[in-house]
Enzyme design. Structure first.
Site, mmCIF file in Angstrom:
data_model
loop_
_atom_site.group_PDB
_atom_site.id
_atom_site.type_symbol
_atom_site.label_atom_id
_atom_site.label_comp_id
_atom_site.label_asym_id
_atom_site.label_seq_id
_atom_site.Cartn_x
_atom_site.Cartn_y
_atom_site.Cartn_z
ATOM 1 N N TYR A 116 1.223 -0.897 0.258
ATOM 2 C CA TYR A 116 0.184 0.072 0.123
ATOM 3 C C TYR A 116 0.978 1.249 -0.149
ATOM 4 C CZ TYR A 116 -3.787 -2.946 1.223
ATOM 5 O OH TYR A 116 -4.678 -4.167 1.432
ATOM 6 N N PHE B 53 -14.053 -4.310 0.499
ATOM 7 C CA PHE B 53 -14.491 -3.467 -0.258
ATOM 8 C C PHE B 53 -16.277 -3.559 0.206
ATOM 9 C CE2 PHE B 53 -12.010 -4.137 -4.655
ATOM 10 C CZ PHE B 53 -11.201 -3.393 -3.681
ATOM 11 N N PRO B 54 -16.472 -3.258 1.462
ATOM 12 C CA PRO B 54 -17.712 -3.693 2.214
ATOM 13 C C PRO B 54 -18.792 -2.749 1.304
ATOM 14 C CG PRO B 54 -16.282 -2.861 3.261
ATOM 15 C CD PRO B 54 -15.442 -2.723 2.582
ATOM 16 N N LEU B 55 -18.282 -1.411 1.037
ATOM 17 C CA LEU B 55 -19.312 -0.389 0.325
ATOM 18 C C LEU B 55 -19.028 -0.448 -1.211
ATOM 19 C CD1 LEU B 55 -17.711 2.670 2.945
ATOM 20 C CD2 LEU B 55 -20.115 1.111 2.497
#
Length: 288
Positions: free
Chosen positions: A60, A213-215
């Protein structure tokens, strides 16, 4: 609908809403943050609000997220579980590339330890790349060698737990024949439940499931999660944001779900952590 406040992450019990560091670097998860001081503030505020599980990765940035975490929080609170990920790398053009050789995994575990300035990580996830960049096919020979490297790192005390990321149910079944698994990280949200078979096995074996990626994916323009009419309706009814309702829905899917929503904003951080207190009516939580 109530849900437990904590769940085991391997041998460590953590709160079910943690923090993901993926959004701290610059655009495309590459380069320095737009606002360095704000990134530091987000991390420190997260810990102030009780976050005891931070998810990161050496790639990252690369290195950026880990270096920010160290700058903001070192020396770390005794109860803080730092979880990283190996199996990938970045090139100078910000492309995401696999780094799947067992020697790559060992090198990256050691690099995570150096940049975070710790002797051991609570867990490290092996991020599996298939032929198409996903995990639909299992190269059992390679996967067995990868597991050997992860098991060796745990035996040497470099990591407390072994995690898996972007895997199929077959990957998990093979891994469980060899060793205990602390957590699984797969994409999962209201609009994308293709990892349900993996989640089901995690529920059966009492393994923490950490959806990314829960949204919805951060890399696509149209968001089928936040644009869902039911999400908007319930958000209006409860006086919450659509993102909060979507996160609360994911948290309610199963008691072994651990959320790691990420942000570079203190205000959004506080909104994300508040989802632990949202009570969704049972009929709503299961009908979308």
């Amino acid at each position: 609908m109530s849900h437990p406040e904590t769940f085991p992450l391997g041998a460590i019990t953590v709160r079910r809403v943690g923090f993901g560091a993926m959004q701290l670097p610059g655009p495309g998860v590459f380069g320095p943050p737009r606002d360095h001081d704000q990134a530091i503030s987000v991390l420190r505020r997260a810990v102030e609000l009780g976050v005891d599980h931070i998810d990161t990765a050496q790639f990252y940035g690369p290195k950026v997220a880990n270096e920010l975490i160290r700058e903001a929080l070192h020396p770390y609170p005794d109860n803080l579980a730092l979880v990283s990920k190996v199996g990938g790398t970045r090139d100078d053009q910000a492309n995401w590339l696999p780094a799947q050789d067992p020697d790559d995994l060992r090198r990256d575990i050691e690099e995570n330890l150096r940049t975070l300035d710790v002797d051991r990580l609570a867990a490290v996830n092996l991020r599996v790349f298939g032929e198409d960049g996903g995990s639909t096919k299992v190269d059992r020979g390679l996967f067995e060698r990868q597991l050997d490297a992860m098991i060796a790192a745990r035996a040497e005390g470099l990591i407390a737990g072994i995690g898996l990321s972007s895997i199929s149910r077959e990957h998990l079944e093979i891994a469980l024949e060899r060793t205990e698994i602390a957590c699984v990280q797969n994409a999962y949200n209201l609009a994308d439940r293709t990892s349900q078979p993996v989640l089901d096995l995690c529920i059966e074996r009492n393994i923490a499931f950490v959806p990314f990626f829960p949204l919805g994916s951060a890399f696509v323009a149209d968001n089928p999660v936040l644009g869902n009419p039911a999400i908007g309706r319930v958000a209006a009814e409860l006086g919450r944001t659509p993102a909060q309702i979507a996160l609360a829905w994911t948290l309610n899917v199963a008691p072994n779900v651990l959320l790691i929503p990420g942000t570079s904003s203190v205000a959004h951080l506080e909104d994300n952590l508040a989802v632990a207190d949202i009570e969704l009516p049972t009929d709503l939580a299961i009908s979308w």
